[in-house]
Design a protein around this motif. Structure first.
Motif: not given
Lengths: 200, 234
Positions: A113-115, A148, B13-15, B52-54, B92, B95-96
Motif C-alpha cells: 500500500p505505501m508504494q 512480508v 519502515i520502507k523497502r 518490512l517491519f522487522q 502501512h 509506516a508511511e
C-alpha cells in the motif's frame, strides 16, 4: 570537453534502463557507436518488434507474442492446478525446475500500500474470474515471494478464495538444497522447522 | 582508505528492490530515519532479514557523499501476524505517515518507541483498527501535528475545522457526538485507557474520514489510504 548532443541523448536514454547508472550508460553508448551500422539497425528492429509483438496473455497475464501463451494453450498440462506468482521471471524459474506441470497466473507485483500497490493494481480479479465455477478438485498454489509483501499477498488471496471451495496451498519455505544448517539464517531455519515433514 | 563502521538498532519502515538486486531500506532508529542500501541483498540470504517491519541490529558504513551501506545484519524480532490483510494495511498507513513526517537523518524524540509499540499493538491487539486510529493521533501529536482539541464549553464541540486543525462552532464538518466526545478525551488519557473507549462503526468511519482529510491537509497525501478499504474488507 562537451559531448555531442546526440551522444548525450543516447546516454540519457540508456541510463533510464533499470540497473544502468550514468557510467554504465556512457560505456554502452561508446560501445554502440563502435558497432557496424547493420548491427545497430538489427538491434533497433528487434527492440521495435519486441515492443509491438509482446503483450500479456489474456488468461494468465504472462508475457507472450501469441494470442495466448504456450502454457495456457498446452492441453497436456494439468488444468486443475494454477500456480500464482508475482512476475513472469518467476514462471521461468519454476519451469526450469521441471517439477510443475500445471498452469500459471502472474500477478505482476505484490501488495504494498505505501508504494500505491493495492489489490486493484494486481491481476487478482483475473484469477477470481478464472476460478469462477471451479470445483473442489481445483488447486491454487500460492508461490508469491517470501517477503512480508509476498506473504501478505498470499494471505489476502487465500481469504478471497476461501468461499470458492478450491484447494489453496502455499509454496514451502525451507533450507536450500546442499546448504549447511550453520550457515542458514534464523528466519529460514525457524520456518523450515515449522514446515517440517514426516519421513515415510 | 578505511571508513569507520558503526552499529545501531532499527526497524524497516520502507523497502524496495533495485533491478541490480540491491535492497534500499528506510530504517527508523532511535536517532532518526536513515536511508540504507543493502548491496545484492535481494539475491542473498540477507533478504529474509531486511524485510518490512522487522527489528534489526545493523552494522553500517558511510563514505563521504554516499548513503549508508549495510555491512552486517542480525534479526532481533519480527511480527509475523502483521501479514494478515487488515493489520498489514494499518501498518502501512502508520509506516508511511512516519516516513512522511521524518526528514532523513533527523531525530524526533519518542517516535521510535511509539512506532515500535504501535507495530506491536497492531500485531497483537484483537482490534487493530482501533489501535491504528489512536496511534495515528499519538504519532501526529509527537511530531507537532496534533489537532487542537480543547473545547471550553460544557456541550460537546459540534464541528471540526480541517484548515484550522481543531474544533469549531460554525466551520468545518459536523461531528457525531461519540466522535466529538472521543476527541475531547484523546489528550487526557493514556493509550491503554483510550483502547477501552468504544466507538461504533459509524463513528470509526467518521474518524477515518477526519484523519485522512486532516493529514492530507497538514502532512501530505498517504498512498496507503487507497488500499485500506480493499484490505480491511476480507
Amino acid at each position: 570537453m562537451k559531448y555531442p548532443s546526440s551522444l548525450i541523448q543516447l546516454i540519457r536514454e540508456l541510463s533510464r534502463l533499470p540497473g544502468i547508472g550514468p557510467k554504465s550508460a556512457q560505456k554502452m553508448a561508446f560501445h554502440l557507436f563502435e558497432q557496424p551500422l547493420e548491427d545497430i539497425e538489427r538491434l533497433a528492429k528487434v527492440l521495435l518488434a519486441a515492443k509491438k509483438e509482446l503483450h500479456l496473455c489474456p488468461r494468465c497475464y504472462n508475457v507472450t507474442d501469441r494470442p495466448m501463451c504456450d502454457v495456457c494453450t498446452d492441453l497436456s498440462r494439468i488444468q486443475s492446478q494454477i500456480c500464482v506468482v508475482e512476475s513472469p521471471s518467476d514462471v521461468i524459474a519454476i519451469e526450469r525446475s521441471g517439477e510443475f506441470r500445471g498452469l500459471y497466473h502472474v500477478l505482476h507485483g505484490s501488495i504494498s500500500p505505501m508504494q500505491g500497490i493495492g489489490p486493484e493494481q494486481l491481476h487478482i480479479k483475473g484469477l477470481l474470474e478464472r476460478l469462477s465455477g471451479a470445483t473442489s478438485d481445483q488447486e491454487v498454489i500460492l508461490a508469491t515471494g517470501t517477503t512480508v509483501e509476498g506473504d501478505a499477498t498470499s494471505l489476502y488471496i487465500q481469504r478471497l478464495l476461501a468461499p470458492l471451495g478450491v484447494q489453496v496451498s502455499r509454496i514451502a519455505y525451507g533450507l536450500p538444497v546442499g546448504g549447511a544448517l550453520e550457515f542458514a539464517d534464523e528466519v529460514t531455519l525457524s520456518r523450515a522447522m515449522a514446515g517440517r515433514q514426516k519421513m515415510v | 582508505m578505511n571508513f569507520p563502521s558503526f552499529n545501531l538498532r532499527g526497524i524497516v519502515i520502507k523497502r524496495w528492490v533495485l533491478p541490480n538486486q540491491d535492497v534500499m531500506l528506510y530504517l527508523l532508529t532511535p536517532s532518526g530515519k536513515m536511508k540504507v542500501v543493502a548491496r545484492k541483498a535481494a539475491s542473498s540470504n540477507m533478504q529474509s532479514k531486511v524485510n518490512l517491519f522487522q527489528d534489526l541490529h545493523v552494522q553500517l558504513q558511510k563514505k563521504p557523499g554516499d548513503i549508508h551501506v549495510l555491512l552486517q545484519v542480525t534479526l532481533e524480532g519480527a511480527l509475523p501476524r502483521l501479514i494478515t490483510p487488515q493489520r498489514y494495511a494499518y501498518a502501512h498507513v502508520i509506516a508511511e505517515l512516519v516516513d512522511l513526517l521524518l526528514p532523513d537523518n533527523q531525530a524526533l524524540e519518542g517516535i521510535f518507541e511509539l512506532f515500535v509499540s504501535t507495530l506491536r499493538g497492531l500485531a497483537t491487539h484483537p482490534d487493530p483498527e482501533w489501535v491504528a486510529q489512536i496511534m495515528l493521533f499519538r504519532i501526529l501529536g509527537i511530531s507537532g501535528f496534533a489537532p487542537y482539541l480543547i473545547w471550553p464549553d460544557h456541550d460537546l464541540p459540534p464541528r471540526f475545522d480541517l484548515k484550522r486543525g481543531g474544533f469549531s462552532s460554525d466551520e468545518g464538518f459536523k461531528l457525531e457526538p461519540q466522535v466529538a466526545l472521543f476527541l475531547c478525551e484523546l489528550g487526557r488519557h493514556t493509550v491503554r485507557e483510550l483502547l477501552d473507549f468504544t466507538l461504533e462503526p459509524a463513528g470509526r468511519n467518521q474518524l477515518w474520514n477526519l484523519l485522512e482529510r486532516y493529514m492530507g491537509h497538514h502532512v501530505g497525501h498517504l498512498k496507503s489510504w487507497s488500499a485500506l478499504g480493499a484490505l480491511t474488507e476480507v
